[in-house]
Design a protein around this motif. Structure first.
Motif, PDB file in Angstrom:
ATOM      1  N   SER A  70      41.514  42.584  44.151  1.00 20.08           N
ATOM      2  CA  SER A  70      41.929  41.728  43.157  1.00 20.08           C
ATOM      3  C   SER A  70      43.628  41.637  43.204  1.00 20.08           C
ATOM      4  CB  SER A  70      41.583  42.110  41.746  1.00 20.08           C
ATOM      5  OG  SER A  70      41.958  43.258  41.318  1.00 20.08           O
ATOM      6  N   LYS A  71      43.824  40.493  43.002  1.00 23.10           N
ATOM      7  CA  LYS A  71      45.284  40.176  43.150  1.00 23.10           C
ATOM      8  C   LYS A  71      45.973  41.118  42.057  1.00 23.10           C
ATOM      9  CE  LYS A  71      44.990  35.589  44.810  1.00 23.10           C
ATOM     10  NZ  LYS A  71      45.399  33.841  44.569  1.00 23.10           N
ATOM     11  N   GLN A  72      45.464  41.058  40.836  1.00 22.37           N
ATOM     12  CA  GLN A  72      46.064  41.853  40.005  1.00 22.37           C
ATOM     13  C   GLN A  72      46.283  43.230  40.273  1.00 22.37           C
ATOM     14  OE1 GLN A  72      44.021  41.620  35.758  1.00 22.37           O
ATOM     15  NE2 GLN A  72      45.049  43.345  35.316  1.00 22.37           N
ATOM     16  N   ASN A 126      38.533  43.021  37.333  1.00 22.49           N
ATOM     17  CA  ASN A 126      39.786  41.976  37.514  1.00 22.49           C
ATOM     18  C   ASN A 126      39.114  40.910  38.573  1.00 22.49           C
ATOM     19  OD1 ASN A 126      41.159  43.544  36.186  1.00 22.49           O
ATOM     20  ND2 ASN A 126      42.195  44.633  37.758  1.00 22.49           N
ATOM     21  N   GLU A 176      39.136  36.799  37.965  1.00 20.74           N
ATOM     22  CA  GLU A 176      39.819  35.968  38.980  1.00 20.74           C
ATOM     23  C   GLU A 176      38.862  34.923  39.553  1.00 20.74           C
ATOM     24  OE1 GLU A 176      43.164  39.470  40.082  1.00 20.74           O
ATOM     25  OE2 GLU A 176      41.793  38.423  41.445  1.00 20.74           O
ATOM     26  N   THR A 187      39.088  30.646  38.917  1.00 20.50           N
ATOM     27  CA  THR A 187      39.325  29.820  40.090  1.00 20.50           C
ATOM     28  C   THR A 187      38.344  28.715  40.013  1.00 20.50           C
ATOM     29  OG1 THR A 187      39.946  31.831  41.673  1.00 20.50           O
ATOM     30  CG2 THR A 187      39.124  29.757  42.570  1.00 20.50           C
TER      31      THR A 187
END
Length: 428
Positions: free
Chosen positions: A307-309, A418, A422, A426
């Motif tokens: 995940s980006k987070q 997370n 996300e 999106t």
């Protein structure tokens, strides 16, 4: 689980907050911080004198020229702590702090025997033994400093002072104002010293060392009390309180005494008597990424999560984490008040600390020599410096992977959550 955490928070947090605000523990913490740069200087000298690739003749030469750096700092650490307690506690009471520190130090010296037996058994008089100013005198020094500062504050509070007329230079006026409180305080300690010597034919140093310091230090050097202390560090941090400061305020006198005893043995070429010391707690807990040993957590988030987070938090916390500053991960992930990762947060340091203790007890890795290593020194380097052996750094690498294995399943769960959020964002 949530009810238990709420109950624990309700009971623990007020007590911990009061403990953190306690004037005596605060003064003790400030006193050790006063001694920190001085002991660090002494530690650098010890490291330079005992680098493993020096020949015996080179070591002897370095000890001849550099030995005073260590003797004037780490060996007399109690002197700085005593002055620091007197200064900090007097400052808390808003009385002249510099005189509080000086009176505390003089009180300690009044109780200190000015004689000792040499290695040959000869009685040396008119001189101070370094161990009385270092490890052996730590507890009587702290007790004396607290009592002296309280007496000084009491006499000042009763206005038993000499007040000089206007126009007298401030330094002179302050000196005369401290005159009567200083005389009264020092007289009390002199009478105590006379009483102990005359009636018991001993000195208060040996009494305190035998009845208080030795049992407490023996207890504090055990693995069970250490794990209990570490457990409270982790729990307090979970609730957003600085567990390191609160618990260390209580345990530092013991851990620092153990450190100095190891250092004395190391200098004398004797086996190190203790595994658990201040450097053990700093280097092999905080030295792996900060409280909770979170460097492995940061690297896992940055490079092994999807995940980006998770990735962003890990990469932002990576720089500070390499130097054992982990507030970005504590409050950014967050770890504080995050019940999802409570188990690895508490479990990992306890498992690693127990593992390190057993490895050192088995003689596989040498325990810390007593050299103080700054807590910001990165992993592996600090392990080598603390133990004067590459094995100390190698042990930290093993510790890193233990923390990684404990944390990974929990971080994977957090990362999936997370990632799901996300993906939902999106699609919207």
């Amino acid at each position: 689980m949530n009810k238990f955490m709420e109950l624990l928070g309700e009971k623990l947090m007020p007590f911990a907050a009061k403990l953190g605000e306690n004037r005596y523990l605060g003064s003790l913490r400030d006193a050790f911080m006063l001694a920190f740069p001085l002991t660090m200087f002494g530690s650098i000298a010890v490291v330079l004198m005992n680098l493993p690739f020096w020949s015996d003749s080179t070591k002897e030469t370095l000890q001849l020229y550099l030995g005073s750096a260590q003797s004037a700092t780490m060996s007399i650490m109690t002197v700085f702590v005593v002055f620091g307690i007197g200064y900090a506690l007097s400052n808390y009471y808003k009385v002249e702090a510099i005189y509080g520190g000086a009176i505390a130090l003089a009180s300690f010296l009044i109780l200190t025997p000015f004689f000792f037996n040499s290695e040959k058994g000869e009685l040396i008089t008119g001189a101070l033994s370094l161990d009385r100013l270092g490890a052996k005198g730590m507890f009587i020094g702290m007790i004396t400093a607290f009592v002296a500062a309280e007496l000084y504050r009491f006499f000042v509070g009763r206005n038993w002072t000499i007040k000089m007329p206007p126009g007298v230079p401030p330094a002179v006026a302050k000196s005369f104002a401290a005159l009567i409180p200083a005389i009264l305080t020092l007289s009390i300690f002199l009478l105590i010293n006379i009483f102990v010597q005359a009636l018991f034919n001993t000195n208060l140093h040996d009494v305190i060392y035998t009845t208080i310091q030795k049992p407490l230090v023996g207890l504090g050097s055990g693995i069970v009390p250490t794990l209990i202390a570490l457990f409270f560090v982790q729990v307090l941090w979970f609730f957003g309180l600085h567990g390191q400061i609160i618990v260390n305020s209580v345990m530092d006198p013991i851990w620092n005494t153990l450190m100095l005893e190891n250092l004395d043995a190391y200098k004398a070429g004797l086996p190190l008597p203790h595994i658990i010391t201040k450097p053990f707690m700093e280097v092999f807990t905080v030295g792996l990424g900060g409280s909770g040993m979170t460097l492995a957590v940061v690297i896992t988030l940055a490079f092994f999560m999807k995940s980006k987070q998770s990735k962003e938090i890990g990469r932002l916390a990576l720089g500070p984490g390499l130097f054992n500053v982990n507030e970005p991960i504590l409050f950014g992930m967050p770890i504080v008040l995050n019940a999802t990762i409570l188990i690895p947060w508490i479990l990992a340091p306890l498992v690693v600390t127990l593992f390190n203790y057993l490895v050192m007890a088995a003689g596989i890795v040498p325990p810390p020599t007593g050299v103080a290593v700054p807590w910001t020194v990165p992993i592996i380097i600090n392990g080598i410096l603390a133990t004067n052996s590459w094995l100390g750094g190698a042990l930290q690498v093993v510790d890193f992977f233990i923390v990684f294995l404990i944390w990974y399943p929990f971080l994977k769960l957090v990362d999936r959550s997370n990632l799901a959020r996300e993906n939902e964002a999106t699609q919207e």
